[in-house]
Design a protein around this motif. Structure first.
Motif, PDB file in Angstrom:
ATOM      1  N   VAL A  79      14.434   7.186  -5.089  1.00  0.00           N
ATOM      2  CA  VAL A  79      14.883   6.594  -4.474  1.00  0.00           C
ATOM      3  C   VAL A  79      15.179   7.335  -3.273  1.00  0.00           C
ATOM      4  CG1 VAL A  79      17.267   5.894  -4.655  1.00  0.00           C
ATOM      5  CG2 VAL A  79      16.563   6.013  -6.469  1.00  0.00           C
ATOM      6  N   MET A  80      14.433   8.263  -2.935  1.00  0.00           N
ATOM      7  CA  MET A  80      15.114   8.483  -1.364  1.00  0.00           C
ATOM      8  C   MET A  80      13.757   8.120  -0.602  1.00  0.00           C
ATOM      9  SD  MET A  80      18.335  10.265  -1.775  1.00  0.00           S
ATOM     10  CE  MET A  80      18.515  10.310   0.049  1.00  0.00           C
ATOM     11  N   THR A 113      12.548  -1.147   8.480  1.00  0.00           N
ATOM     12  CA  THR A 113      13.550  -2.037   9.349  1.00  0.00           C
ATOM     13  C   THR A 113      13.301  -1.905  10.395  1.00  0.00           C
ATOM     14  OG1 THR A 113      14.818  -0.297   7.916  1.00  0.00           O
ATOM     15  CG2 THR A 113      15.264  -2.899   6.816  1.00  0.00           C
ATOM     16  N   VAL A 114      12.812  -0.641  10.983  1.00  0.00           N
ATOM     17  CA  VAL A 114      12.975  -0.254  11.550  1.00  0.00           C
ATOM     18  C   VAL A 114      11.784  -1.147  12.441  1.00  0.00           C
ATOM     19  CG1 VAL A 114      12.077   1.559  13.780  1.00  0.00           C
ATOM     20  CG2 VAL A 114      13.925   1.735  11.789  1.00  0.00           C
ATOM     21  N   ASN A 115      10.605  -0.486  11.538  1.00  0.00           N
ATOM     22  CA  ASN A 115       9.737  -1.846  12.465  1.00  0.00           C
ATOM     23  C   ASN A 115       8.790  -3.117  12.557  1.00  0.00           C
ATOM     24  OD1 ASN A 115       8.291   1.136  12.669  1.00  0.00           O
ATOM     25  ND2 ASN A 115       7.103   1.284  11.048  1.00  0.00           N
ATOM     26  N   TYR A 116       9.576  -3.632  11.587  1.00  0.00           N
ATOM     27  CA  TYR A 116       9.921  -4.885  11.025  1.00  0.00           C
ATOM     28  C   TYR A 116      10.837  -5.205  11.339  1.00  0.00           C
ATOM     29  CZ  TYR A 116       4.922  -4.390  10.189  1.00  0.00           C
ATOM     30  OH  TYR A 116       3.722  -3.783   9.969  1.00  0.00           O
ATOM     31  N   ARG A 119       1.054  -1.334  -0.014  1.00  0.00           N
ATOM     32  CA  ARG A 119       0.433  -0.397   0.171  1.00  0.00           C
ATOM     33  C   ARG A 119       1.104   1.130   0.050  1.00  0.00           C
ATOM     34  NH1 ARG A 119      -3.362  -2.713   3.693  1.00  0.00           N
ATOM     35  NH2 ARG A 119      -2.588  -2.681   5.222  1.00  0.00           N
ATOM     36  N   ASP A 120       2.091   1.327   0.394  1.00  0.00           N
ATOM     37  CA  ASP A 120       2.910   2.370   0.920  1.00  0.00           C
ATOM     38  C   ASP A 120       4.242   2.851  -0.575  1.00  0.00           C
ATOM     39  OD1 ASP A 120       1.957   3.181   3.262  1.00  0.00           O
ATOM     40  OD2 ASP A 120       3.841   2.269   3.982  1.00  0.00           O
ATOM     41  N   GLU A 139      13.539   5.957   2.152  1.00  0.00           N
ATOM     42  CA  GLU A 139      12.727   6.206   3.454  1.00  0.00           C
ATOM     43  C   GLU A 139      12.175   5.484   4.263  1.00  0.00           C
ATOM     44  OE1 GLU A 139      11.175  10.160   3.768  1.00  0.00           O
ATOM     45  OE2 GLU A 139      12.554  10.894   2.908  1.00  0.00           O
ATOM     46  N   LEU A 140      11.328   4.577   2.632  1.00  0.00           N
ATOM     47  CA  LEU A 140      10.563   3.732   2.990  1.00  0.00           C
ATOM     48  C   LEU A 140      10.619   2.156   3.489  1.00  0.00           C
ATOM     49  CD1 LEU A 140       7.334   2.830   2.592  1.00  0.00           C
ATOM     50  CD2 LEU A 140       8.268   1.395   0.612  1.00  0.00           C
TER      51      LEU A 140
END
Length: 759
Positions: free
Chosen positions: A185-186, A196-199, A93-94, A190-191
């Motif tokens: 790309v930036m 990687t922080v949340n999961y 979705r993101d 960020e995505l």
């Protein structure tokens, strides 16, 4: 205009010439404000390049290839669990929210199909809400792994790794496209950071064509912004140590800066963008511009040590070096201009602009250097006794037979290694393993699918003919043959979809996993399927707009240039034998680079031969001697040839940039030969010295300058070899090796040749 008159003019009118030079530098430098980077991979190809033409034809018929692809892997047993599927659903979705996104393909929104009575049901493979109590994870995994359209392409066979591919609609304007690539790309990075922080159990890597373009741009800016200052500092230290003069270092650096500013400024005025290759220009010009300065200043300090005043010493230095500096600049320009034979536009641009940079360096060394040398303090130093040059020359003469034998054996030993080199351009290999994109591509090939692809647009001859059973069966036969090739890990073909729909509409019976028997049935299935597809997931990536052709894509893993060309040849041969009416050339970015490398080698052989002939003729005319011109062939041709021998032993792979090294270095390595021969001829003709004494004289006068320039040139191109962009790195390494070999041969084979041939 005689050299004597010009030397007097440049020396005595130095203030006027320096002011004119300063004005030119300011006017030219102002154009640098117009410089910009262009990083599209298409800049490597001429507009009429047959592979590019076919690639653009396919892009015009189907969805374009601008994309960012996320490779997502889990540390769990597989991705089919509540946490990872929830993450993939959210991520998909993101991904739709990324700038310029027009389509997102992932395992979660794969359009799964089945029939209920006479209705075709098309829905996302993974439902939007994942709950353990009503989601059958094992069944979802089983269904996903049964889809041949997914396995080894979107989903790994062990279900631990998947891809989320985001198709982008990029602007056509090249300035806007680079800015859009940066923005996309930036946002993608960020995505990645967010997920990687949340999961933390997920590892996420970025690949895709837009990522490649952005990485090209990023490395280009890093090369020009990071390595140039380092090289500038290293050059300063080397000049002080080798010239033993702080003012000499300052003068050289001013000439270097003026040459770089003028070249880049003129590029700006001409609206010529910098790219991945020409980003190395500042380092190249910086390195080459120092040579003229070293020879003139070294001779200037030599005369100062002989108790001459500054003006007289400067006049003598200009008189002595005017011809050799002109010759070395001319031959260097010839070498660079021969790069116009290259099939690669950026390499042609590099050659042309490097030639212009060398010309500016030549002009400023004659117009700006005399003023600076006369203005700045020059500390007195002891006159060189020339004992080392004399002692070395005498030793070389005494040991001429043994030295010649040893050097000849080494040269022959290296020359026979040249055939070990083979063209093996590799798109991934353009980046060093430390580059994140390279790491991502390697991970993708190891855990999921291949990086390279070859696309075929198979036309059926008229609008709306793609549902003809006979045509579909031939496309299916070709797809099956591709799947049987050992290098191909996956084939993307519309026939897999139509076979799945046919099976669905026959209650899932496996025998019906075939091409429908009639055109009407195929058209009906296609219409039902397309009407059920959600926004952004149409079939334009597989079927062209007027339904007159289908695209078949072969995904290839861990293959290099020669192997890609071989696969293309086998495919063309199969089509010619089994479906000649469908015969169509393959297209793909990696395939384009593979063919480019081979053509580049063939064209540069012609360019190198022409450059060698022109340089030799220039020396014959300038030195007014056929004999000395032919003798110069020995130290001018062997360095690059033996460098290829070393390359064959160490690496044995040649990319598109290494192929131009002979032409690139020819004009550079002539520098030492010209300065040595001009001093040798002066001793022979003007001072009536014998062969041995003339070699001693030349060695005493230019020996130090040759060592200094070779050290500086070698250091400069060694810095370029540290680039993360391997096209520049390989070229820098090969040029540095060639320069060191040229120094060795100039100090051994050249005087030995004179001992034997000029008695």
């Amino acid at each position: 205009m005689s050299g004597e008159y010009l030397s007097n003019l440049l020396t005595h009118k130095r203030t006027l010439f320096s002011l004119l030079s300063l004005l030119a530098i300011i006017l030219l430098g102002y154009g640098a404000k117009n410089l910009y980077f262009k990083s599209d991979y298409k800049i490597f190809f001429d507009k009429k390049n047959p592979q590019l033409v076919q690639h653009e034809h396919i892009e015009s018929e189907y969805t374009k290839s601008d994309d960012i692809t996320f490779i997502i892997s889990t540390s769990a047993n597989d991705l089919f669990n509540e946490q990872d599927l929830t993450a993939l659903l959210e991520f998909t979705r993101d991904a739709w929210k990324l700038p310029y996104s027009i389509r997102v393909d992932s395992v979660t929104n794969f359009q799964n199909t089945y029939a209920e009575q006479n209705d075709l049901i098309v829905e996302d493979l993974v439902p939007e809400d994942v709950h353990p109590e009503d989601t059958h994870f094992a069944q979802l995994k089983k269904t996903a792994l049964e889809q041949i359209e997914l396995v080894d392409f979107v989903l790994s066979a062990d279900a631990k790794t998947t891809s989320v591919s985001v198709l982008l609609q990029m602007p056509d304007d090249e300035h806007a496209k680079d800015a859009a690539s940066h923005e996309a790309v930036m946002a993608a990075r960020e995505l990645v950071q967010k997920y990687t922080v949340n999961y933390p159990e997920l590892s996420i890597h970025l690949v895709g064509q837009t990522t490649v373009n952005f990485t090209f741009n990023e490395l280009s800016k890093r090369d020009s912004g990071f390595w140039f200052p380092i090289m500038f500092l290293a050059m300063s230290i080397l000049l002080v140590l080798l010239l033993k003069s702080f003012s000499g270092m300052i003068i050289s650096l001013i000439i270097i800066i003026a040459s770089v500013i003028s070249t880049l400024g003129l590029m700006g005025w001409c609206s010529t963008p910098l790219n991945q290759v020409t980003a190395a220009l500042p380092v190249i010009i910086l390195t080459l511009a120092v040579c003229n300065c070293v020879h003139i200043l070294n001779n200037f300090y030599y005369h100062l040590a002989d108790q001459q005043n500054k003006t007289t010493a400067l006049l003598n230095a200009m008189r002595t070096n005017l011809q050799p500096v002109f010759l070395t600049s001319l031959t260097t320009v010839i070498g660079f201009l021969s790069m116009n034979f290259s099939e690669t536009p950026p390499l042609r641009e590099l050659g042309n602009w490097a030639a212009i940079g060398v010309t500016f360096a030549f002009i400023y060394s004659l117009t700006l250097l005399p003023f600076l040398a006369r203005l700045l303090p020059a500390a007195g130093r002891k006159k060189s006794s020339g004992k080392f040059g004399q002692a070395y020359s005498q030793w070389l003469y005494r040991k001429r037979t043994s030295v010649f034998t040893v050097i000849s054996l080494i040269v022959i030993g290296l020359l026979i290694q040249i055939p070990r080199n083979e063209l093996n351009d590799n798109t991934i290999g353009y980046f060093k393993e430390s580059v994140p994109f390279r790491q991502a591509a390697d991970f993708m090939q190891k855990e999921l699918t291949g990086f390279d692809s070859i696309n075929y647009s198979l036309a059926c001859g008229s609008s709306n003919c793609v549902n003809e059973p006979e045509y579909l069966k031939k496309v299916e036969d070709f797809s099956k043959w591709l799947k049987q090739q050992p290098e191909i890990v996956h084939v993307v073909s519309y026939t897999d979809i139509i076979k799945r729909l046919n099976r669905n509409m026959h209650e899932g019976d496996k025998p019906f996993y075939t091409i429908p028997e009639s055109r009407e049935l195929s058209a009906q299935y296609q219409l039902l399927y397309e009407l059920s597809l959600p926004f952004g997931l149409d079939l334009n990536n597989l079927i062209n707009v007027d339904k007159s052709a289908l695209k078949v894509t072969a995904i290839i893993k861990n293959q290099k240039a020669q192997q890609l060309i071989e696969i293309e040849k086998r495919s063309a041969s199969w089509l010619k034998r089994n479906a000649p009416e469908l015969n169509s050339p393959g297209a793909g970015i990696s395939l384009m680079f593979a063919h480019l490398g081979q053509r580049n080698i063939n064209s540069m052989i012609t360019g190198s031969i022409l450059a060698l002939v022109l340089v030799t003729l220039t020396l014959i005319i300038a030195l007014r001697s056929l004999k000395y011109g032919l003798i110069s062939l020995i130290p001018n041709t062997l360095p690059a040839a033996t460098a290829f021998g070393i390359w064959g032993v160490v690496l044995a792979e040649v990319n598109v940039a290494v192929a131009v090294v002979f032409s690139f270095t020819l004009g550079i390595i002539v520098d030492d030969t010209v300065h040595f021969l001009t001093k040798y001829i002066r001793a022979r003709k003007e001072q009536q010295k014998g062969t041995i004494e003339s070699v001693e004289y030349a060695m005493s006068i230019v020996g130090k300058a040759v060592l200094v320039t070779s050290a500086v040139l070698g250091a400069g191109f060694t810095v370029l070899a540290l680039s993360d962009f391997n096209v520049n790195a390989y070229m820098g390494a090969m040029v540095a090796i060639t320069i060191i070999l040229a120094l060795i041969l100039d100090l051994t084979l050249l005087p030995l040749s004179l001992f034997h041939l000029d008695k």
